[in-house]
Design an enzyme around this catalytic site. Structure first.
Site, short mmCIF file in Angstrom:
data_model
loop_
_atom_site.label_atom_id
_atom_site.label_comp_id
_atom_site.label_asym_id
_atom_site.label_seq_id
_atom_site.Cartn_x
_atom_site.Cartn_y
_atom_site.Cartn_z
N GLU A 297 -0.98 -0.02 -0.64
CA GLU A 297 -0.31 -1.28 -0.54
C GLU A 297 -1.34 -2.52 -0.17
O GLU A 297 -1.35 -3.59 -0.61
CB GLU A 297 0.98 -1.52 -0.11
CG GLU A 297 1.88 -0.60 -0.86
CD GLU A 297 1.95 0.81 0.07
OE1 GLU A 297 2.93 1.33 0.40
OE2 GLU A 297 0.83 1.30 0.55
N ARG B 116 1.23 12.90 10.42
CA ARG B 116 2.39 13.60 10.24
C ARG B 116 2.63 14.73 9.57
O ARG B 116 3.31 15.31 9.55
CB ARG B 116 3.23 12.25 10.03
CG ARG B 116 3.37 11.40 11.24
CD ARG B 116 4.39 10.22 11.01
NE ARG B 116 4.21 9.69 9.52
CZ ARG B 116 3.71 8.21 9.70
NH1 ARG B 116 3.05 7.77 10.59
NH2 ARG B 116 3.74 7.79 8.42
#
Length: 171
Positions: free
Chosen positions: A96, A59
Protein backbone atom coordinates in the site's frame (compact mmCIF):
# COMPACT_ATOMS: atom_id res chain seq x y z
CA UNK A 1 -13.79 -24.32 21.38
CA UNK A 2 -11.54 -21.38 22.11
CA UNK A 3 -12.55 -18.01 20.71
CA UNK A 4 -9.17 -17.08 19.26
CA UNK A 5 -10.26 -13.47 18.67
CA UNK A 6 -10.30 -13.06 22.46
CA UNK A 7 -6.53 -13.58 22.36
CA UNK A 8 -5.73 -11.04 19.61
CA UNK A 9 -4.97 -7.48 20.67
CA UNK A 10 -6.23 -4.80 18.27
CA UNK A 11 -4.07 -1.67 18.19
CA UNK A 12 -5.67 1.43 16.70
CA UNK A 13 -3.81 3.64 14.23
CA UNK A 14 -0.75 1.38 13.92
CA UNK A 15 1.44 1.56 11.85
CA UNK A 16 -0.47 4.53 10.41
CA UNK A 17 -3.75 6.35 11.09
CA UNK A 18 -6.88 4.38 10.23
CA UNK A 19 -5.27 0.93 10.57
CA UNK A 20 -6.59 -1.50 13.19
CA UNK A 21 -3.48 -3.68 13.63
CA UNK A 22 -4.11 -7.28 14.71
CA UNK A 23 -1.37 -8.10 17.24
CA UNK A 24 -0.86 -11.86 17.52
CA UNK A 25 1.81 -11.62 20.22
CA UNK A 26 -0.86 -11.91 22.91
CA UNK A 27 -1.98 -15.25 21.44
CA UNK A 28 1.61 -16.47 21.04
CA UNK A 29 2.35 -15.70 24.70
CA UNK A 30 -0.37 -18.07 25.86
CA UNK A 31 1.10 -21.54 25.31
CA UNK A 32 -2.12 -23.57 25.53
CA UNK A 33 -4.00 -21.19 23.19
CA UNK A 34 -1.07 -21.05 20.74
CA UNK A 35 -1.06 -24.87 20.65
CA UNK A 36 -4.85 -24.94 20.13
CA UNK A 37 -4.51 -22.48 17.24
CA UNK A 38 -1.83 -24.58 15.53
CA UNK A 39 -3.86 -27.75 16.14
CA UNK A 40 -6.94 -26.10 14.60
CA UNK A 41 -4.93 -24.97 11.58
CA UNK A 42 -3.58 -28.52 11.24
CA UNK A 43 -7.09 -30.00 11.41
CA UNK A 44 -8.19 -27.76 8.52
CA UNK A 45 -5.46 -29.05 6.17
CA UNK A 46 -4.52 -32.54 7.36
CA UNK A 47 -6.68 -34.11 4.63
CA UNK A 48 -4.27 -32.73 2.01
CA UNK A 49 -1.12 -34.35 0.76
CA UNK A 50 1.55 -31.89 1.91
CA UNK A 51 5.29 -32.37 1.45
CA UNK A 52 6.44 -29.08 2.95
CA UNK A 53 5.11 -25.89 4.54
CA UNK A 54 6.45 -22.52 3.37
CA UNK A 55 6.08 -19.32 5.38
CA UNK A 56 7.05 -15.74 4.57
CA UNK A 57 9.17 -13.69 6.94
CA UNK A 58 8.68 -13.09 9.78
CA UNK A 59 5.35 -13.93 11.32
CA UNK A 60 4.88 -16.72 8.79
CA UNK A 61 7.68 -18.45 10.68
CA UNK A 62 5.80 -18.45 14.00
CA UNK A 63 2.77 -20.00 12.32
CA UNK A 64 4.35 -22.06 9.55
CA UNK A 65 7.16 -23.78 11.46
CA UNK A 66 4.96 -25.18 14.26
CA UNK A 67 2.31 -26.14 11.69
CA UNK A 68 4.94 -28.03 9.67
CA UNK A 69 6.10 -29.77 12.85
CA UNK A 70 2.50 -30.73 13.72
CA UNK A 71 2.00 -32.10 10.18
CA UNK A 72 5.29 -34.00 10.28
CA UNK A 73 6.76 -32.21 7.26
CA UNK A 74 9.61 -29.77 6.65
CA UNK A 75 9.49 -25.98 6.71
CA UNK A 76 10.81 -23.57 4.06
CA UNK A 77 11.42 -19.95 5.08
CA UNK A 78 10.67 -17.23 2.54
CA UNK A 79 12.82 -14.22 3.46
CA UNK A 80 13.74 -10.69 2.53
CA UNK A 81 16.54 -10.51 -0.07
CA UNK A 82 20.03 -10.84 1.40
CA UNK A 83 18.89 -12.86 4.43
CA UNK A 84 19.36 -16.37 3.02
CA UNK A 85 22.93 -17.70 2.80
CA UNK A 86 22.69 -19.80 -0.38
CA UNK A 87 21.69 -19.09 -4.01
CA UNK A 88 18.21 -17.61 -4.22
CA UNK A 89 15.54 -16.41 -6.57
CA UNK A 90 13.48 -13.38 -5.67
CA UNK A 91 10.36 -11.48 -6.66
CA UNK A 92 9.03 -8.01 -5.88
CA UNK A 93 5.50 -6.92 -5.09
CA UNK A 94 3.57 -3.75 -4.34
CA UNK A 95 2.56 -2.66 -0.86
CA UNK A 96 0.00 0.00 0.00
CA UNK A 97 2.94 2.31 0.74
CA UNK A 98 5.74 1.11 -1.57
CA UNK A 99 7.43 -2.04 -2.82
CA UNK A 100 8.95 -5.08 -1.13
CA UNK A 101 10.69 -8.28 -2.20
CA UNK A 102 10.92 -11.88 -1.07
CA UNK A 103 13.54 -14.57 -1.73
CA UNK A 104 13.79 -18.35 -1.47
CA UNK A 105 16.71 -20.74 -1.78
CA UNK A 106 16.87 -22.18 -5.31
CA UNK A 107 16.88 -25.71 -3.89
CA UNK A 108 14.23 -25.20 -1.18
CA UNK A 109 11.37 -26.67 -3.22
CA UNK A 110 11.82 -29.70 -5.44
CA UNK A 111 9.80 -29.94 -8.69
CA UNK A 112 6.46 -31.59 -7.96
CA UNK A 113 6.57 -31.03 -4.20
CA UNK A 114 3.18 -30.21 -2.70
CA UNK A 115 3.49 -27.00 -0.69
CA UNK A 116 1.18 -25.49 1.90
CA UNK A 117 1.74 -21.79 2.52
CA UNK A 118 1.21 -20.60 6.10
CA UNK A 119 1.22 -17.06 7.45
CA UNK A 120 -0.26 -15.08 10.29
CA UNK A 121 -2.42 -12.77 8.18
CA UNK A 122 -4.12 -12.57 4.80
CA UNK A 123 -4.83 -8.93 3.96
CA UNK A 124 -4.31 -7.60 0.43
CA UNK A 125 -2.66 -10.84 -0.72
CA UNK A 126 0.53 -9.34 -2.16
CA UNK A 127 2.93 -11.26 0.07
CA UNK A 128 1.16 -14.57 -0.52
CA UNK A 129 0.78 -14.06 -4.28
CA UNK A 130 4.54 -13.43 -4.43
CA UNK A 131 5.20 -16.51 -2.30
CA UNK A 132 3.07 -18.59 -4.69
CA UNK A 133 5.03 -17.17 -7.63
CA UNK A 134 8.37 -18.15 -6.07
CA UNK A 135 7.18 -21.68 -5.24
CA UNK A 136 5.86 -22.19 -8.76
CA UNK A 137 9.10 -20.89 -10.29
CA UNK A 138 10.86 -23.75 -8.49
CA UNK A 139 8.33 -26.29 -9.78
CA UNK A 140 6.34 -26.64 -6.56
CA UNK A 141 2.59 -27.21 -6.48
CA UNK A 142 0.76 -24.95 -4.04
CA UNK A 143 -1.95 -27.12 -2.46
CA UNK A 144 -3.35 -24.50 -0.12
CA UNK A 145 -2.80 -21.47 2.07
CA UNK A 146 -3.47 -21.41 5.80
CA UNK A 147 -3.76 -18.27 7.91
CA UNK A 148 -4.22 -17.47 11.56
CA UNK A 149 -6.17 -14.31 10.60
CA UNK A 150 -7.92 -13.13 7.46
CA UNK A 151 -9.11 -9.58 6.92
CA UNK A 152 -12.23 -10.45 4.96
CA UNK A 153 -12.91 -6.82 4.08
CA UNK A 154 -9.71 -6.69 2.00
CA UNK A 155 -9.28 -8.41 -1.41
CA UNK A 156 -6.61 -10.94 -0.40
CA UNK A 157 -8.56 -14.02 -1.51
CA UNK A 158 -9.05 -12.51 -4.96
CA UNK A 159 -5.28 -12.74 -5.57
CA UNK A 160 -5.29 -16.42 -4.59
CA UNK A 161 -7.73 -17.74 -7.20
CA UNK A 162 -7.56 -21.52 -7.50
CA UNK A 163 -5.87 -21.91 -4.09
CA UNK A 164 -7.83 -23.37 -1.17
CA UNK A 165 -7.64 -20.82 1.66
CA UNK A 166 -8.21 -21.69 5.32
CA UNK A 167 -8.35 -18.99 7.97
CA UNK A 168 -8.75 -19.59 11.68
CA UNK A 169 -10.07 -16.08 12.44
CA UNK A 170 -11.85 -13.67 10.10
CA UNK A 171 -12.37 -9.98 10.74
Amino acid sequence: MTNFKDHIRVILDYPQPGIRFKDITTLLQNGPVYRQAIDAMKAAVQHKEIDVVAGPEARGFVVGAPLALALGVGFVPIRKPGKLPYDTIQASYDLEYGKDSLAIHKDAIKPGQRVLIADDLLATGGTIATTINLIRQLGGEVVGASFLIELGYLPGREKLQGIEVNSLITY
